[in-house]
Design an enzyme around this catalytic site. Sequence first.
Site, PDB file in Angstrom:
ATOM      1  NE  ARG A 128      -3.627  -2.469   0.215  1.00 39.20           N
ATOM      2  CZ  ARG A 128      -3.303  -3.665  -0.292  1.00 39.20           C
ATOM      3  NH1 ARG A 128      -2.169  -3.791  -0.981  1.00 39.20           N
ATOM      4  NH2 ARG A 128      -4.088  -4.690  -0.159  1.00 39.20           N
ATOM      5  CB  SER A 168      -8.986  -1.922   3.930  1.00 37.65           C
ATOM      6  OG  SER A 168      -9.484  -3.158   3.477  1.00 37.65           O
ATOM      7  CD  GLU A 203      -5.323   0.583   2.740  1.00 39.65           C
ATOM      8  OE1 GLU A 203      -5.750   0.377   1.598  1.00 39.65           O
ATOM      9  OE2 GLU A 203      -5.167  -0.315   3.580  1.00 39.65           O
TER      10      GLU A 203
END
Length: 336
Positions: free
Chosen positions: A159, A228, A324
């Site tokens: 990520r 997420s 995130e």
Amino acid sequence: MRTLTNISAVPYSTFRFDATLSTVHEFNSVSELHSFTAKTAPVVLGEGSNTIFLQDLTAPVCRFVAESKTLTELGADHVLVHVEAGHSWHQLVSWAVEQQLWGIENLALIPGSVGAAPVQNIGAYGVELADSCLYVDFYHWQQRKVQRIAAGRCQFGYRDSVFKHALAGKGVIVAVGFCLSKQSNPMLGYNGLDHLPADAAINTIFEQVVAVRSSKLPDPAVLANCGSFFKNPVIALQHYTVLKSKYADMPGFSQPDNTVKIPAAWLIEQQGFKGKHYGEVGCYKLQPLVIVNEGAGTAAQLEQLVTAVQQQVLSAYNIQLEVEVRMLNDAGQPVR
């Protein structure tokens, strides 16, 4: 170029907080970018599936919305697909599956645009964007030109990418090049796909990914969310060994660098947050890694929930969960 002023942020973020965007500039070509000037670096936005506006935004917003794609043969077995940044990611995956082009079928149903995908190095079911990316075309605000950045220089990680670090705020992604294969190459090692036959068709894999994601994750168009919310933490093997001795059912996935990746959802659920709400903001009842806005949620409620999750996980496991999702203040700066 289209410029909008003082408009609601709701259509520009799948979390749909009630905020106002002072200025939104939408560009359809690199030539339009050449003519753009701003006193402050703009907030670059795709489809808003990973961005939350906590306050009214004074900084300008930039969206590169061109969405064409071209296909070039790369020998007998592969093709180069050049895709402009405004193209929908899921629509690209659907098209590739229809064309029987392998490489991104496991990444079906991930919301967002093609231009946003390299920033996060999106991934799912054992596959990451980096696995098929050849290059990223990046327009620099100061240099006033497009630089083609080879995938090897994009610093792709979990990520992560150079676009979140050295190139953050320096420009906008305008296109991405992908190398896709004409040859069957099923990637079935991830839970949810591992029951499929080794020679599973690309359509079968695509449909299974869509079915699994749909069963676990809320549709942002129905229930406001940004997918997420936290990264899965990666910890030292020694740290994991100690935790495993205390929590025998703690899952962990060994990494090549002798670290262990822990599912953040497990940590959050163990601390009792699954389905828990602060006002109208809470952890989704089927997947606690997803934070949802039930309709009239506030930034204060979100901050309260995020802080509580991070503090309890840190206290219980000595693991710091990293957000995130991009949470922005009024100047367009991330708050976490």
